[in-house]
Write a protein that holds these residues in place. Structure first.
Motif, short mmCIF file in Angstrom:
data_model
loop_
_atom_site.label_atom_id
_atom_site.label_comp_id
_atom_site.label_asym_id
_atom_site.label_seq_id
_atom_site.Cartn_x
_atom_site.Cartn_y
_atom_site.Cartn_z
N LYS A 134 13.46 17.28 32.23
CA LYS A 134 14.80 17.84 32.41
C LYS A 134 15.04 18.28 33.86
CE LYS A 134 17.63 21.63 30.54
NZ LYS A 134 17.63 22.76 29.59
N ASP A 156 12.87 14.79 26.54
CA ASP A 156 14.01 15.44 27.18
C ASP A 156 14.22 14.85 28.58
OD1 ASP A 156 15.96 17.08 28.22
OD2 ASP A 156 15.10 18.94 27.45
N SER A 158 17.41 15.20 29.96
CA SER A 158 18.71 15.77 30.31
C SER A 158 18.73 16.25 31.75
CB SER A 158 19.03 16.94 29.36
OG SER A 158 18.05 17.96 29.47
N HIS A 180 16.93 14.10 24.12
CA HIS A 180 17.92 14.79 24.96
C HIS A 180 18.32 13.88 26.11
CE1 HIS A 180 17.55 19.02 23.42
NE2 HIS A 180 16.41 18.54 22.98
N HIS A 204 21.10 14.30 21.56
CA HIS A 204 21.95 15.07 22.46
C HIS A 204 22.54 14.14 23.52
CE1 HIS A 204 20.37 19.14 21.18
NE2 HIS A 204 19.44 18.34 20.70
#
Length: 327
Positions: A134, A156, A158, A180, A204
């Motif tokens: 992230k 993840d 993101s 994500h 997400h």
């Protein structure tokens, strides 16, 4: 004789465990019978804390420091490592085969570094379950980061600069449950975008630039329970896009550009749909959504944007006459 033997035994044991209860400067160590946790939060730290790092460390956290480099050799000194947390440092690159010699590592967190690209095989050799990248500077994600038989269940990505979903990498992640991709630059999702992820439960996609979705974008993800699409640029939704997602419980479509949804779009199995902050146009086309909002006990309260006479009115409170529907 007995006391001499005991003394020799104590020396041997203490020598064998030399360093097991030591702790690097600027770090805090927590020891238990099964785990050794090391946390290094000092901003003045500029190098990997090799000196006095316990060889039996199971969890290592180096966070918000000035660490700019890390090597496979340094990590190999902690062969029992299970979790590696490196958020908020200055890492701009990682070594190839970074996790070689870490056969127990299941979690690595690289949030908030300066990573732009990663070498092949970077996450091979460890049985990773959780990978967090992230808030870095990644523009793409390569299939050769992870082995084809990866056990990853949480990924993840993101807060990066991805223009397209990392389909090549996802091909290796048949066990993935949470993905994500929020806060990227995604503009479209083709049909069967996530067909390689049959186990996916939470997806997400919020805070991207999605303007439209293919009707079959999620058709292979029948285990989805939570889908986050808020803060995109969606103007409309295919009527069948959520059909077949019988386990879907939570859907967030807030802060898009939706003016209405076609009849049958939102399945009855969804217990919570977040629809606020869309420019809903409240006329006869709103009949389906109006009825749905009045049937569900747990709902957000979207309001009309137009026409002017109904602006800011909660859709669920409107009358048939106000919507222009026949009695």
């Amino acid at each position: 004789m007995g006391s001499w033997f005991l003394l020799v035994l104590v020396i041997i044991v203490s020598t064998s465990y030399q360093g097991a209860f030591s702790c690097p400067q600027r770090c805090t160590c927590h020891f238990s019978s099964k785990t050794t946790e090391v946390v290094c939060p000092d901003a003045s730290l500029t190098h990997f804390p090799s000196e006095s790092l316990p060889g039996n460390t199971t969890s290592l956290t180096i966070q918000y420091t000035n660490l700019k480099n890390i090597s496979t050799h340094e990590l190999r000194a902690t062969p029992l490592l299970q979790e590696l947390h490196l958020p908020g440092n200055g890492l701009s690159s990682l070594p190839a085969e970074m996790l070689k010699g870490l056969p127990h590592l299941h979690t690595i967190d690289l949030t908030g570094n300066q990573l732009r690209d990663l070498p092949p095989l970077v996450f091979y050799h460890a049985p990773l379950l959780n990978l967090v990248l992230k808030d870095n500077l990644l523009t793409s994600a390569s299939a050769d980061w992870l082995p084809s038989n990866s056990n990853l269940t949480w990924l993840d990505l993101s807060g990066n600069r991805l223009i397209k979903a990392p389909f090549a990498l996802l091909q290796n992640l048949g066990l993935l449950e949470t993905l994500h991709l929020s806060q990227n630059l995604l503009e479209e999702l083709p049909a069967d975008s996530f067909q390689s992820l049959p186990a996916l439960e939470r997806l997400h996609l919020d805070e991207n630039k999605l303007q439209a979705l293919d009707a079959k974008a999620f058709s292979c993800n029948t285990n989805l329970t939570h889908l986050f699409l808020q803060k995109n640029k969606l103007k409309s939704l295919p009527a069948t896009i959520f059909h077949g997602l019988d386990r879907l419980q939570y859907l967030d479509l807030s802060e898009n550009r939706l003016q209405f949804v076609a009849p049958g779009t939102l399945g009855l199995s969804i217990s919570w749909v977040e629809l606020s902050l869309n420019p809903w146009h409240c006329d006869s086309k709103m009949e389906y959504l109006w009825k749905m909002l009045n049937k569900k006990s747990v709902q957000s309260e979207p309001t009309c944007a137009t026409p002017e006479m109904l602006k800011d009115r909660a859709i669920a409170t409107l009358t048939r006459k106000e919507l222009g529907l026949e009695d």
